[in-house]
Design a protein around this motif. Structure first.
Motif, PDB file in Angstrom:
ATOM      1  N   ASP A 176       0.831  -1.205   0.000  1.00  0.00           N
ATOM      2  CA  ASP A 176       0.000   0.000   0.000  1.00  0.00           C
ATOM      3  C   ASP A 176       0.868   1.258   0.000  1.00  0.00           C
ATOM      4  O   ASP A 176       0.539   2.260  -0.652  1.00  0.00           O
ATOM      5  CB  ASP A 176      -0.936   0.007   1.203  1.00  0.00           C
ATOM      6  CG  ASP A 176      -2.021  -1.053   1.101  1.00  0.00           C
ATOM      7  OD1 ASP A 176      -2.259  -1.535  -0.030  1.00  0.00           O
ATOM      8  OD2 ASP A 176      -2.608  -1.406   2.139  1.00  0.00           O
ATOM      9  N   TRP A 177       1.981   1.197   0.744  1.00  0.00           N
ATOM     10  CA  TRP A 177       2.849   2.379   0.827  1.00  0.00           C
ATOM     11  C   TRP A 177       3.533   2.685  -0.503  1.00  0.00           C
ATOM     12  O   TRP A 177       3.480   3.805  -0.997  1.00  0.00           O
ATOM     13  CB  TRP A 177       3.896   2.169   1.915  1.00  0.00           C
ATOM     14  CG  TRP A 177       4.871   3.305   1.973  1.00  0.00           C
ATOM     15  CD1 TRP A 177       4.666   4.553   2.482  1.00  0.00           C
ATOM     16  CD2 TRP A 177       6.202   3.290   1.461  1.00  0.00           C
ATOM     17  NE1 TRP A 177       5.775   5.337   2.328  1.00  0.00           N
ATOM     18  CE2 TRP A 177       6.754   4.580   1.703  1.00  0.00           C
ATOM     19  CE3 TRP A 177       6.993   2.326   0.834  1.00  0.00           C
ATOM     20  CZ2 TRP A 177       8.046   4.912   1.338  1.00  0.00           C
ATOM     21  CZ3 TRP A 177       8.275   2.660   0.481  1.00  0.00           C
ATOM     22  CH2 TRP A 177       8.803   3.945   0.714  1.00  0.00           C
ATOM     23  N   VAL A 178       4.158   1.655  -1.133  1.00  0.00           N
ATOM     24  CA  VAL A 178       4.890   1.919  -2.380  1.00  0.00           C
ATOM     25  C   VAL A 178       3.932   2.303  -3.512  1.00  0.00           C
ATOM     26  O   VAL A 178       4.239   3.165  -4.336  1.00  0.00           O
ATOM     27  CB  VAL A 178       5.760   0.711  -2.816  1.00  0.00           C
ATOM     28  CG1 VAL A 178       6.883   0.472  -1.825  1.00  0.00           C
ATOM     29  CG2 VAL A 178       4.923  -0.542  -2.995  1.00  0.00           C
ATOM     30  N   SER A 179       2.757   1.682  -3.547  1.00  0.00           N
ATOM     31  CA  SER A 179       1.838   1.947  -4.661  1.00  0.00           C
ATOM     32  C   SER A 179       1.162   3.310  -4.546  1.00  0.00           C
ATOM     33  O   SER A 179       0.601   3.816  -5.533  1.00  0.00           O
ATOM     34  CB  SER A 179       0.768   0.855  -4.740  1.00  0.00           C
ATOM     35  OG  SER A 179      -0.014   0.821  -3.557  1.00  0.00           O
ATOM     36  N   SER A 180       1.208   3.921  -3.340  1.00  0.00           N
ATOM     37  CA  SER A 180       0.591   5.240  -3.173  1.00  0.00           C
ATOM     38  C   SER A 180       1.608   6.373  -3.225  1.00  0.00           C
ATOM     39  O   SER A 180       1.241   7.543  -3.100  1.00  0.00           O
ATOM     40  CB  SER A 180      -0.146   5.307  -1.829  1.00  0.00           C
ATOM     41  OG  SER A 180       0.772   5.143  -0.756  1.00  0.00           O
ATOM     42  N   TRP A 188       5.852  -1.622  -8.652  1.00  0.00           N
ATOM     43  CA  TRP A 188       6.829  -1.100  -7.692  1.00  0.00           C
ATOM     44  C   TRP A 188       7.570  -2.245  -7.029  1.00  0.00           C
ATOM     45  O   TRP A 188       7.046  -3.370  -6.923  1.00  0.00           O
ATOM     46  CB  TRP A 188       6.135  -0.291  -6.591  1.00  0.00           C
ATOM     47  CG  TRP A 188       5.396   0.913  -7.057  1.00  0.00           C
ATOM     48  CD1 TRP A 188       5.853   2.204  -7.096  1.00  0.00           C
ATOM     49  CD2 TRP A 188       4.047   0.956  -7.539  1.00  0.00           C
ATOM     50  NE1 TRP A 188       4.887   3.040  -7.569  1.00  0.00           N
ATOM     51  CE2 TRP A 188       3.755   2.297  -7.855  1.00  0.00           C
ATOM     52  CE3 TRP A 188       3.055  -0.005  -7.752  1.00  0.00           C
ATOM     53  CZ2 TRP A 188       2.529   2.706  -8.355  1.00  0.00           C
ATOM     54  CZ3 TRP A 188       1.832   0.393  -8.252  1.00  0.00           C
ATOM     55  CH2 TRP A 188       1.569   1.735  -8.553  1.00  0.00           C
ATOM     56  N   LEU A 189       8.775  -1.958  -6.582  1.00  0.00           N
ATOM     57  CA  LEU A 189       9.524  -2.835  -5.692  1.00  0.00           C
ATOM     58  C   LEU A 189       9.572  -2.158  -4.332  1.00  0.00           C
ATOM     59  O   LEU A 189       9.796  -0.938  -4.234  1.00  0.00           O
ATOM     60  CB  LEU A 189      10.953  -3.050  -6.193  1.00  0.00           C
ATOM     61  CG  LEU A 189      11.166  -4.023  -7.350  1.00  0.00           C
ATOM     62  CD1 LEU A 189      12.615  -3.931  -7.828  1.00  0.00           C
ATOM     63  CD2 LEU A 189      10.838  -5.445  -6.924  1.00  0.00           C
ATOM     64  N   GLY A 190       9.380  -2.940  -3.278  1.00  0.00           N
ATOM     65  CA  GLY A 190       9.429  -2.374  -1.936  1.00  0.00           C
ATOM     66  C   GLY A 190      10.272  -3.224  -1.007  1.00  0.00           C
ATOM     67  O   GLY A 190      10.264  -4.463  -1.115  1.00  0.00           O
ATOM     68  N   VAL A 191      11.026  -2.583  -0.103  1.00  0.00           N
ATOM     69  CA  VAL A 191      11.852  -3.290   0.872  1.00  0.00           C
ATOM     70  C   VAL A 191      11.537  -2.749   2.264  1.00  0.00           C
ATOM     71  O   VAL A 191      11.472  -1.534   2.460  1.00  0.00           O
ATOM     72  CB  VAL A 191      13.365  -3.110   0.567  1.00  0.00           C
ATOM     73  CG1 VAL A 191      14.202  -3.813   1.650  1.00  0.00           C
ATOM     74  CG2 VAL A 191      13.713  -3.644  -0.807  1.00  0.00           C
ATOM     75  N   GLU A 192      11.335  -3.648   3.209  1.00  0.00           N
ATOM     76  CA  GLU A 192      11.152  -3.276   4.609  1.00  0.00           C
ATOM     77  C   GLU A 192      12.526  -3.319   5.282  1.00  0.00           C
ATOM     78  O   GLU A 192      13.175  -4.378   5.321  1.00  0.00           O
ATOM     79  CB  GLU A 192      10.192  -4.236   5.309  1.00  0.00           C
ATOM     80  CG  GLU A 192       9.772  -3.809   6.690  1.00  0.00           C
ATOM     81  CD  GLU A 192       8.824  -2.609   6.667  1.00  0.00           C
ATOM     82  OE1 GLU A 192       9.032  -1.684   7.480  1.00  0.00           O
ATOM     83  OE2 GLU A 192       7.885  -2.586   5.831  1.00  0.00           O
ATOM     84  N   ALA A 193      13.005  -2.189   5.740  1.00  0.00           N
ATOM     85  CA  ALA A 193      14.363  -2.091   6.278  1.00  0.00           C
ATOM     86  C   ALA A 193      14.490  -2.841   7.602  1.00  0.00           C
ATOM     87  O   ALA A 193      13.506  -3.165   8.271  1.00  0.00           O
ATOM     88  CB  ALA A 193      14.740  -0.626   6.468  1.00  0.00           C
ATOM     89  N   SER A 194      15.744  -3.108   7.960  1.00  0.00           N
ATOM     90  CA  SER A 194      16.074  -3.737   9.241  1.00  0.00           C
ATOM     91  C   SER A 194      17.239  -2.981   9.852  1.00  0.00           C
ATOM     92  O   SER A 194      17.704  -1.973   9.308  1.00  0.00           O
ATOM     93  CB  SER A 194      16.440  -5.212   9.030  1.00  0.00           C
ATOM     94  OG  SER A 194      17.701  -5.316   8.366  1.00  0.00           O
ATOM     95  N   VAL A 195      17.774  -3.483  10.951  1.00  0.00           N
ATOM     96  CA  VAL A 195      18.904  -2.823  11.593  1.00  0.00           C
ATOM     97  C   VAL A 195      20.160  -2.909  10.730  1.00  0.00           C
ATOM     98  O   VAL A 195      21.130  -2.183  10.956  1.00  0.00           O
ATOM     99  CB  VAL A 195      19.188  -3.450  12.981  1.00  0.00           C
ATOM    100  CG1 VAL A 195      18.023  -3.194  13.922  1.00  0.00           C
ATOM    101  CG2 VAL A 195      19.439  -4.947  12.842  1.00  0.00           C
ATOM    102  N   TYR A 196      20.119  -3.802   9.723  1.00  0.00           N
ATOM    103  CA  TYR A 196      21.297  -3.976   8.860  1.00  0.00           C
ATOM    104  C   TYR A 196      21.228  -3.112   7.610  1.00  0.00           C
ATOM    105  O   TYR A 196      22.145  -3.112   6.809  1.00  0.00           O
ATOM    106  CB  TYR A 196      21.432  -5.448   8.447  1.00  0.00           C
ATOM    107  CG  TYR A 196      21.572  -6.371   9.621  1.00  0.00           C
ATOM    108  CD1 TYR A 196      22.767  -6.445  10.342  1.00  0.00           C
ATOM    109  CD2 TYR A 196      20.492  -7.163  10.023  1.00  0.00           C
ATOM    110  CE1 TYR A 196      22.889  -7.297  11.434  1.00  0.00           C
ATOM    111  CE2 TYR A 196      20.607  -8.011  11.114  1.00  0.00           C
ATOM    112  CZ  TYR A 196      21.800  -8.077  11.805  1.00  0.00           C
ATOM    113  OH  TYR A 196      21.922  -8.903  12.886  1.00  0.00           O
ATOM    114  N   THR A 197      20.136  -2.427   7.437  1.00  0.00           N
ATOM    115  CA  THR A 197      19.994  -1.594   6.250  1.00  0.00           C
ATOM    116  C   THR A 197      20.927  -0.399   6.331  1.00  0.00           C
ATOM    117  O   THR A 197      20.928   0.315   7.345  1.00  0.00           O
ATOM    118  CB  THR A 197      18.543  -1.091   6.113  1.00  0.00           C
ATOM    119  OG1 THR A 197      17.676  -2.218   6.047  1.00  0.00           O
ATOM    120  CG2 THR A 197      18.378  -0.265   4.840  1.00  0.00           C
TER     121      THR A 197
END
Length: 356
Positions: free
Chosen positions: A45-49, A74-83
């Motif tokens: 929902d976030w990337v497509s909007s 769209w391509l979407g990535v959910e970040a982590s502490v390693y991002t």
């Protein structure tokens, strides 16, 4: 989906993310990597909007989420502490990943369209009983379509098409025609059409209509030949039936017509020498011949009605004995022959008397 299954794990790994999604037009989730359903839906929902999604290849991020727009999603990535911190190099890498993914998806889409087109072509050839072929003269390489193998009754795994092997299946009486057709490229003729017979391995003989075109190279020499071959056996059989029917119809029409002409000529020339009884008999015979002609013409007209499913059948009780005798009176008995009708006068059928 196959492309996404390869791309998403690499994207997640490079970005140090905890999960990734590929989103299609309208926000549809196409593929998910390492995210549960709710998390994937929220990221999609976030990337497509996002406003930047209208510019293909442009990466964008907000908080713990990273995205890149594609031409069709769209391509979407959910970040982590390693991002990593997203600076210029990371943005450029994300941009390249987006472009590579876009290219891979475009190629996959093109391949899928090609497969669909090939499947439609194979089905169309099967329905039309028409196969295609291509002969590259430079390499002496001949390619047959799936339907062409079926027409010849051959297994693609067991038969290698060459002109010589193809010619071995052509009916011996038609080989000279096919060989002449093969020489059309040398004669300067750029297209050709010919009908010939082939004998399948099963021994069955069928008719084939071949059409082809000569492709010239830059020097004006024959580079290749392409064409089609259609199984027209059914059409040839129908033509044969039609020819036989026309011959039979002409014979049937000629019999009462000859009688009618003979009777009218007799009455015209000899009526003054005939008794009244003979004159009455001649007129009755002429009327029967005319009625027979009228019936035959009506039957011919019924053929077109039958093809349209519009012929009318009106059944009623029919006395078979009298009908049989009337039919005999309207037909000429062969010379030296006699016909006896033995039908019970009480025999009645429910039928259309004219059709019967």
């Amino acid at each position: 989906s196959c492309v996404a299954a390869v791309v998403l794990p690499h994207l997640r790994s490079l970005m140090g993310g905890r999960g990734a999604v590929l989103v299609g037009d309208g926000g549809t989730v196409i593929e998910v990597d390492e995210l549960d359903g709710e998390a994937a839906r929220e990221l999609a929902d976030w990337v497509s909007s996002h406003d930047a999604a209208s510019v293909p290849g442009r990466p964008f991020f907000h908080g713990s989420r990273l995205g890149v727009s594609l031409r069709s999603g769209w391509l979407g990535v959910e970040a982590s502490v390693y991002t990593p911190f997203f600076g210029r190099e990371e943005m450029e890498m994300m941009h390249r990943l987006g472009l590579l993914t876009e290219l891979a998806l475009a190629r996959a889409d093109l391949l899928q369209r090609e497969r669909q087109s090939n499947a439609q072509l194979i089905e169309a050839q099967r329905v039309a009983h028409m196969g295609s072929w291509e002969w590259d003269l430079a390499d002496n390489n001949i390619t047959w379509s799936e339907e062409l193998y079926r027409i010849f009754g051959l297994d693609p795994q067991e038969f290698e098409p060459t002109f010589e092997s193809f010619l071995s299946f052509v009916h011996p009486d038609d080989r000279s025609v096919v060989e002449a057709m093969n020489g059309d490229g040398d004669s300067g003729q750029e297209s050709f059409t010919q009908v010939y017979r082939i004998v399948r391995p099963s021994g069955e003989t069928i008719f084939v209509q071949a059409s082809g075109k000569v492709i010239l190279d830059d020097a004006g020499q024959t580079a290749k030949m392409i064409g089609t071959a259609q199984d027209i056996t059914e059409r040839k059989e129908q033509e044969s039936y039609r020819e036989r029917f026309i011959a039979n119809a002409a014979h049937e029409l000629r019999t009462p017509l000859t009688s009618l002409l003979g009777l009218t000529e007799l009455l015209s020339r000899s009526r003054h020498r005939m008794t009244e009884d003979r004159i009455a008999m001649a007129f009755e015979a002429a009327v029967r011949s005319g009625q027979r002609l009228s019936l035959l013409v009506d039957n011919l007209l019924d053929l077109s009605k039958l093809q349209q499913g519009a012929v009318e059948i009106n059944p009623e009780p029919v006395d078979i004995g009298p009908l049989s005798r009337r039919l005999l009176e309207s037909a000429s008995v062969p010379a030296g022959s006699s016909v006896a009708v033995e039908v019970d006068d009480e025999l009645v059928a429910l039928a259309d008397p004219v059709r019967l």
